[in-house]
Scaffold this active site. Structure first.
Site, PDB file in Angstrom:
ATOM      1  N   HIS A  32     -17.392   2.907   0.844  1.00 33.17           N
ATOM      2  CA  HIS A  32     -16.993   1.647   1.464  1.00 33.17           C
ATOM      3  C   HIS A  32     -17.435   1.596   2.926  1.00 33.17           C
ATOM      4  CE1 HIS A  32     -14.244  -1.559   2.932  1.00 33.17           C
ATOM      5  NE2 HIS A  32     -14.413  -2.020   1.709  1.00 33.17           N
TER       6      HIS A  32
ATOM      7  N   LYS B 121      -6.836  -4.773  -3.210  1.00 34.16           N
ATOM      8  CA  LYS B 121      -7.595  -5.346  -2.096  1.00 34.16           C
ATOM      9  C   LYS B 121      -8.575  -4.308  -1.545  1.00 34.16           C
ATOM     10  CE  LYS B 121      -3.808  -4.409   1.191  1.00 34.16           C
ATOM     11  NZ  LYS B 121      -4.488  -3.491   2.116  1.00 34.16           N
TER      12      LYS B 121
ATOM     13  N   HIS C 286     -10.686   0.841  -2.798  1.00 35.27           N
ATOM     14  CA  HIS C 286     -12.039   0.811  -2.249  1.00 35.27           C
ATOM     15  C   HIS C 286     -13.049   1.453  -3.195  1.00 35.27           C
ATOM     16  CE1 HIS C 286     -10.493  -0.550   1.530  1.00 35.27           C
ATOM     17  NE2 HIS C 286      -9.858   0.572   1.795  1.00 35.27           N
TER      18      HIS C 286
ATOM     19  N   ASP D 167       0.803  -1.237   0.000  1.00 33.66           N
ATOM     20  CA  ASP D 167       0.000   0.000   0.000  1.00 33.66           C
ATOM     21  C   ASP D 167       0.832   1.282   0.000  1.00 33.66           C
ATOM     22  OD1 ASP D 167      -1.973  -1.888   0.192  1.00 33.66           O
ATOM     23  OD2 ASP D 167      -2.750  -1.232   2.127  1.00 33.66           O
TER      24      ASP D 167
ATOM     25  N   CYS E  85      -1.787  -2.720   7.851  1.00 35.26           N
ATOM     26  CA  CYS E  85      -1.741  -3.652   6.726  1.00 35.26           C
ATOM     27  C   CYS E  85      -0.435  -4.438   6.650  1.00 35.26           C
ATOM     28  CB  CYS E  85      -2.005  -2.901   5.422  1.00 35.26           C
ATOM     29  SG  CYS E  85      -3.704  -2.261   5.340  1.00 35.26           S
TER      30      CYS E  85
ATOM     31  N   HIS F  47     -10.634   6.993   1.844  1.00 36.60           N
ATOM     32  CA  HIS F  47      -9.283   6.921   1.297  1.00 36.60           C
ATOM     33  C   HIS F  47      -9.209   5.871   0.204  1.00 36.60           C
ATOM     34  CE1 HIS F  47      -9.348   3.602   4.197  1.00 36.60           C
ATOM     35  NE2 HIS F  47      -8.362   3.059   3.496  1.00 36.60           N
TER      36      HIS F  47
ATOM     37  N   ASP G 117      -4.582  -0.630  -1.921  1.00 35.23           N
ATOM     38  CA  ASP G 117      -5.916  -0.439  -1.373  1.00 35.23           C
ATOM     39  C   ASP G 117      -6.778   0.147  -2.491  1.00 35.23           C
ATOM     40  OD1 ASP G 117      -6.553  -1.260   1.181  1.00 35.23           O
ATOM     41  OD2 ASP G 117      -6.732   0.762   1.991  1.00 35.23           O
TER      42      ASP G 117
END
Length: 217
Positions: A57, A111, A53, A11, A160, A86, A51
């Site tokens: 989310h 992810k 999203h 990330d 993470c 984010h 990341d």
């Protein structure tokens, strides 16, 4: 080169760097070191997680009435930190950091794409509506390519990176965290993060990883 090894760059995205909505402490300072490591070609495989999203989310505080970022709420029956919005898909903040040398990366794993399920770890999603953690597919890909040793760097050290390291070790990979090439959301968590990693037998590499040697080379 470290035999049967993979570097996982977790990330490294603008939204986790200074000026971003979920900025990690000094998050931008690790990019030059990661680039040097990539240029040294010490690993057989390199994976970057991202990341990614959808808007709205379930982990965003904005989706919970009266909640503020960093509050805790129940999500699928377990406590979950609520985050600022984010890494929304397609946004500049969700891209890999522009300064990161992406041409050395073999696989980009996105992810957190399910609107109702968060995904801290590179290996498994967080608890979902069925009460289970589903795999991302990364473990199978690594095993299929002969990887037995995993090295992690990136953001955030206390979320993470930590969850990815725990899952990696529990899945049977010999796991190492390149501590100097990670940064936390807040340094106040560093003691607890070290304790959790060391309790699992995960190796913390403190020195410059471009110079550190491994018995597997």
């Amino acid at each position: 080169m470290i035999k049967r090894s993979a570097l996982i760059v977790v990330d490294v995205q603008p939204d986790f760097m200074p000026g971003g909505p979920l900025a990690c402490h000094e998050g931008d300072t690790i990019v030059p070191g990661i680039n040097r490591l990539l240029e040294a070609r010490r690993f057989e495989r390199v994976v970057a997680t991202q990341d990614w999203h959808p808007a709205g989310h379930a982990s965003f505080a904005s989706q919970h009435s009266g909640a503020a970022p960093f509050d805790t709420a129940s999500l699928h029956g377990v406590p979950h930190t609520l985050w600022p919005d984010h890494c929304v898909q397609g946004s500049r903040g969700a891209a890999l950091a522009p300064a990161l040398e992406t041409d050395r990366i073999d696989l980009i794993l996105r992810k957190g794409t399910h609107p109702a399920i968060d995904s801290y770890s590179a290996f498994q999603n967080n608890i979902g509506p069925e009460g289970t953690r589903t795999p991302t597919g990364l473990a199978g890909w690594l095993l299929d390519t002969g990887i037995t040793h995993v090295y992690l760097c990136g953001l955030a050290r206390d979320v993470c990176v930590l969850w990815s390291a725990e899952d990696s070790q529990n899945l049977g990979f010999e796991t190492h965290v390149l501590w100097s090439l990670t940064r936390p959301v807040t340094p106040e968590t560093d003691g607890a993060t070290r304790t959790r990693l060391e309790a699992l037998g995960i190796t913390l590499i403190e020195e410059d990883p471009t110079h550190a040697r491994s018995a597997h080379e």
